[in-house]
Motif scaffolding. Structure first.
Motif, short mmCIF file in Angstrom:
data_model
loop_
_atom_site.label_atom_id
_atom_site.label_comp_id
_atom_site.label_asym_id
_atom_site.label_seq_id
_atom_site.Cartn_x
_atom_site.Cartn_y
_atom_site.Cartn_z
N THR A 1 -30.06 42.32 13.34
CA THR A 1 -31.29 41.59 13.61
C THR A 1 -30.91 40.25 14.22
OG1 THR A 1 -31.50 40.39 11.51
CG2 THR A 1 -32.35 42.65 11.59
N SER A 2 -31.62 39.86 15.25
CA SER A 2 -31.27 38.63 15.94
C SER A 2 -32.44 38.18 16.80
CB SER A 2 -30.04 38.86 16.82
OG SER A 2 -29.69 37.69 17.54
N ARG A 3 -32.43 36.91 17.12
CA ARG A 3 -33.43 36.41 18.05
C ARG A 3 -32.96 36.52 19.50
NH1 ARG A 3 -36.02 31.17 14.73
NH2 ARG A 3 -36.06 32.22 12.71
N GLU B 1 -25.88 39.45 4.95
CA GLU B 1 -26.77 38.34 5.27
C GLU B 1 -25.94 37.24 5.92
OE1 GLU B 1 -29.04 36.11 6.34
OE2 GLU B 1 -30.35 37.19 4.96
N LEU B 2 -26.16 37.04 7.23
CA LEU B 2 -25.34 36.08 7.97
C LEU B 2 -25.96 34.70 8.06
CD1 LEU B 2 -24.04 38.23 10.97
CD2 LEU B 2 -22.85 37.60 8.86
N ASN C 1 -29.63 38.43 10.81
CA ASN C 1 -29.69 37.05 11.29
C ASN C 1 -28.41 36.63 11.99
OD1 ASN C 1 -32.37 36.14 10.21
ND2 ASN C 1 -31.39 36.73 8.29
N CYS C 2 -28.20 37.22 13.17
CA CYS C 2 -26.96 36.98 13.91
C CYS C 2 -27.03 35.79 14.87
CB CYS C 2 -26.61 38.23 14.73
SG CYS C 2 -26.29 39.70 13.76
N GLU C 3 -28.24 35.29 15.16
CA GLU C 3 -28.42 34.42 16.32
C GLU C 3 -27.58 33.14 16.30
OE1 GLU C 3 -31.61 34.05 13.28
OE2 GLU C 3 -31.15 35.65 14.70
N HIS C 4 -27.33 32.56 15.12
CA HIS C 4 -26.61 31.28 15.09
C HIS C 4 -25.10 31.46 15.13
CE1 HIS C 4 -26.56 32.67 11.02
NE2 HIS C 4 -25.75 31.71 10.63
#
Length: 941
Positions: free
Chosen positions: A299-301, A219-220, A272-275
């Motif tokens: 997973t990313s935006r 969990e990033l 949750n890689c986007e940031h």
């Protein structure tokens, strides 16, 4: 400070040894100590501090525990950081982490002596506050086993099965996407699930790895820049174990992770890689290079941008799945799913929330205290309505605003400008217009592509679009900043420029492409027009309206034109540019053609004076359109001068004026002349002018002009008895104009073809085409289209001699208020013809007495002629052949030729017999071609 967990909990500062009271504080200390010096996220802390009985608000409870724990530790040792907490001590200061590092170093160096030193720290079994830390105990025992096997060179045991969080709620929909993810992972080593916030990326990723024999779940979201490797290292203890066959052990988080996955067929989930996108990409690349059997599901935006990356785009839920998700969550919230009466409201809610699962869940949760109608109404301020989510949810998923805030915080200044700019374009932005829009808002066009990569914009069908929720977010930002008006005015500026450029290409081959552009930007242009209507610069509004005129004219958007003219036309404004001249000319022209049920508003003398003023200005600002101003205003003046009489209109334009105009304008003026000739019964002029107009429009390549000119040309060919040619011209024009004008205009041309077929005696083909018209009209659903279809069907049955079938169609025709009088008159004449076929003469005369005045008032002389043929039929059926012949003669004079192949005209002729007889002079001094209401009404007395 030293912290000890082997043999019991102990916290020592120098010679002083302190205590940490309370299991909650002790558990928090242990969890932070396990990742000493690294940020541990709220979620990870809550999972281990309260593994089975979490408080209602874990974050608040953690804050309380941390506050109390700080009082037992030296100042500054427990740091509160974005996303979680950190224990600021070295790993050497904690006995269990020092033990793990010693074992790791011993393995790395193959140092059996060092491996023997590590167990010296094991002064007793590891202390844990509760069974939720059993994973830590297992890790420590396995590390002890590593050390002992290193000394004894013993073989290593197999790794344990990874632990994946169980699903709390069943998955709704997404079967296709889930299959796609699994298929990609079978063939590609890096698969990224990309989608907007709240689309369910994490849910699908976890569902995918549940079936993996070896998985590492990372969990990033709590990780800050520089902490991705540490986050992976912290996750190792919860997922897979260190590689026990390695001869050396890792010293850094990076090495620890690489050693843990070495030689494994393992799936690593980077959630949750986007940031931390750049660092996540570097980590993914290193992992892929280090271990051939490793696969990564991210997973990313936005994409990671690693070579070989495969994607699964996760957009909104399909409508049926979204409705099902909402229904289930509403049932969970209030005990019952949406009722049948609430179904349309439920569908509206789901649609307005773009089918985003998280937004749907937040909205459905409000059903516990609100009705669905209240939820739907509340979506006008959706960010206030959906401001409370589940307590255990991550902060970024707890409210609708937080969901988008998470993405907003990662944007550059230029990307933020572009997102807010896109929010004032309700239709989105065409890919061909992006450069112009970007320039208007002083950003690079590439920024819009960047927003697509960040899952904030969607690029589909050649357009950049915002999901409605994201668009509302952008508008909300603009309103909060007081910048909405400025952004809307900039949008109106660029749309005016783009519309004017498109409009200039539409009087020729570019018409179809231009109309497609205007259709695609309909809401954008309407919003821009509203912006101009409330602004101070009416000149800018007139420029925009001028750019819209031709598209509206072709699409027959009269209902939009009149209100717009009322707003932007100003008789006191200077006539100093072409848009102003055209707008003022249209305003004056429309005054002579009032809406149904109203009278002309213009005084003839004032009209004449204003006409001369505008004509002079049109000469100063010439264009393809402005050269039409003078002839059209003169035409309108003839309408005013008619003052309600049945006199026809005419176009006052000299050949020299036509010859001096551009080619398209010349063709248009020829069409106007042809139309006037058709209305005046001048078949000679109709033939010559329609031929010239059609030839010129064909040369220009304007499909709209070809369609109009073809109708007039076919009318002349039909009157000339050249029916096969008339049908050929009509059918060719139908192919040219398909999809350009309104449905009713298209049906009018198709109806003309049916009339020609009936005159040719091709009844079966006419029936087939009539059925096609009915299908098109039913799909359109407008009263005018349906009326045209029923009139076509009536016409066919009259030609077939089936009065009952014709009357059945005619009785279903019900023109609404404001319907064109000529159409209502023609429908009435058809009804009378059907009644005459049935022998119901009294009812037929009543229908004709209603139709005849409408035809006269419409000034549409071909319609007057059609009604007169029906009047002739009534007189023939009533045994009044002389009056019937007069009615036919007047119809011929009004139309300019005898339409002898008309089916009902033949029916009348059969009743009159071969002897034409003499036409009586029933109205001395009134020419047969004069449309005098009283004279014509007397034909029914």
């Amino acid at each position: 400070m030293k912290v000890r967990f082997f043999g019991g909990l102990s916290v020592a500062r120098g010679a002083d040894e302190g205590t940490v009271p309370g299991r909650g504080q002790q558990a928090l200390l242990l969890r932070l100590a396990v990742d000493a010096g690294t940020t541990v996220g709220y979620r990870a802390l809550a999972d281990d501090v309260w593994p089975s009985d979490a408080p209602d608000d874990p974050r608040a409870a953690l804050q309380s525990l941390a506050s109390r724990l700080r009082r037992t530790l030296p100042d500054g040792l427990l740091a509160s950081v974005p996303g979680g907490y950190r224990l600021d001590v070295t790993r050497d200061a904690v006995d269990i982490t020092r033990f793990q590092d010693l074992v790791a170093t011993a393995r790395q160096r193959g140092d059996s002596a060092l491996a023997r030193d590590a167990p010296e720290l094991w002064v007793g079994d590891p202390w844990i506050p509760h069974d939720g830390f059993d994973w830590l105990v297992r890790d420590l025992w396995q590390d002890r086993g590593h050390a002992e096997r290193l000394v004894a060179a013993a073989p290593a045991p197999l790794p344990e099965t990874p632990r994946v969080p169980a699903a709390i709620a069943g998955l709704v929909g997404r079967a296709d996407e889930l299959d796609a993810i699994r298929e990609r992972l079978a063939t590609d080593r890096l698969v990224t699930i990309i989608g907007p916030g709240g689309a369910g990326k994490t849910t699908l990723a976890l569902e995918t790895v549940r079936g993996a024999p070896d998985a590492l779940i990372v969990e990033l979201a709590p990780a800050a820049s520089g902490e991705v490797w540490a986050a992976l290292a912290g996750a190792v203890g919860h997922g897979i174990r260190l590689n026990e066959t390695s001869a050396v052990a890792p010293a850094t988080p990076r090495e620890r992770v690489l050693d843990a996955v070495a030689g494994r067929d393992v799936v690593v989930l980077l959630d949750n890689c986007e940031h931390v996108i750049l660092e996540a990409a570097e980590v993914a690349h290193a992992l892929l290079l280090s271990t051939p059997g490793l696969r990564i599901l991210a997973t990313s935006r936005e994409p990671l941008g690693v070579v070989g990356e495969a994607f699964v785009d996760l957009g909104p839920l399909p409508a049926l799945d979204a409705d099902e998700l909402f229904a289930r969550r509403v049932r969970s919230a209030r005990g019952t799913p949406p009722s049948a009466e609430e179904q349309s409201t439920a569908e509206s809610i789901v649609q307005r929330l773009d089918g985003l699962p998280l937004a749907i869940e937040l909205a459905a949760a409000r059903a516990r205290t609100l009705t669905l109608a209240e939820i739907d109404a509340g979506l006008g301020d959706r960010f206030a309505l959906l401001a409370h989510g589940p307590r255990l949810s991550p902060d970024r998923h707890r409210t609708l605003r937080a969901l988008i805030d998470w993405s907003w915080d990662t944007l550059t200044d230029a990307e933020r400008v572009a997102l807010r700019a896109a929010s004032v374009f309700p239709d989105g932005i065409g890919s061909g217009d992006v450069r112009a829009v970007a320039g208007a808002f002083a950003v690079d066009a590439a920024v819009f592509d960047a927003l697509v990569d960040r899952s904030l914009l969607v690029r589909r069908d050649g357009r950049f679009r915002l999901l409605e929720t994201v668009r509302e977010y952008g508008l909300d930002r603009l309103r909060a900043e007081g910048a909405e008006t400025a952004f809307r005015e900039r949008a109106a500026d660029v749309l005016t420029t783009l519309a004017a450029e498109r409009e200039s290409t539409m009087r020729g081959p570019g018409l179809r492409a231009g109309l497609e552009w205007f259709d695609a930007n309909e809401e954008n242009l309407s919003a821009a027009l509203r912006t101009r209507s409330v602004g101070q610069d009416r000149r800018a509004g007139r420029r925009l309206l001028r750019a819209l005129l031709w598209a509206w004219a072709v699409r027959e958007r009269v209902e939009q034109l009149r209100p717009a003219l009322a707003v932007f036309a100003d008789p006191h404004a200077p006539l100093d540019d072409e848009p102003g001249v055209v707008i003022e000319a249209l305003a004056l022209f429309s005054a002579s053609f009032p809406e149904a049920g109203t009278v002309a508003r213009a005084d003839p003398a004032a009209f004449a004076a204003r006409r001369l003023e505008i004509e002079a200005a049109a000469l100063r600002h010439p264009s393809e359109v402005s050269v039409l101003v003078a002839p059209l205003l003169r035409l309108a003046e003839t309408i005013l001068e008619a003052d309600g009489a049945g006199r026809t209109w005419h176009v006052d334009v000299a050949d020299t004026e036509i010859d001096a105009a551009p080619l398209w304008s010349r063709a248009t003026l020829r069409v106007l002349r042809a139309g006037a000739a058709a209305n005046a019964g001048d078949t000679t002029a109709l033939g010559s002018e329609s031929e010239r107009a059609l030839r010129m429009f064909t040369e220009v390549g304007d499909p709209w002009g070809i369609g109009i000119a073809s109708q007039l040309r076919a009318e002349w060919l039909m009157l000339a008895g050249r029916l096969d040619e008339a049908l050929e011209v009509t059918d060719r024009a139908l192919d040219v104009v398909a999809g350009l004008s309104s449905v009713s205009d298209l049906l009018q041309q198709r109806t003309q073809a049916i009339g020609i077929l009936l005159r040719l005696g091709r009844l079966d083909e006419a029936r087939t085409r009539t059925a096609d018209i009915g299908t098109v009209a039913a799909a359109d659903g407008s009263v005018r289209a349906v009326t045209q279809a029923r009139m076509a069907a009536t016409q066919v049955e009259i030609a077939a001699g089936d009065g009952a079938a014709a009357l059945a169609h005619a009785d279903r025709i019900s023109p609404e208020p404001g319907f064109p009088e000529q159409i209502t008159a023609w429908a009435g004449a058809q009804r009378a013809e059907a009644l005459l076929l049935l022998g119901r003469r009294d009812d037929a005369r009543a229908a004709l007495r209603e139709a005849l005045p409408l035809a006269v008032r419409s000034r549409d002389h071909p319609i007057v002629a059609s009604v007169l043929v029906a009047v002739a039929g009534w007189n023939a059926a009533a045994g009044r052949p002389e009056v019937a012949r007069e009615a036919l003669a007047r119809a011929e004079a009004v139309r300019g030729a005898a339409d002898e192949r008309d089916p009902f005209r033949r029916w009348v002729g059969e009743r009159l017999g071969a002897d034409a007889g003499e036409v009586p002079a029933s109205a001395p001094g009134i020419p047969l071609g004069e449309v005098d209401a009283d004279v014509l009404a007397a034909l029914l007395d």
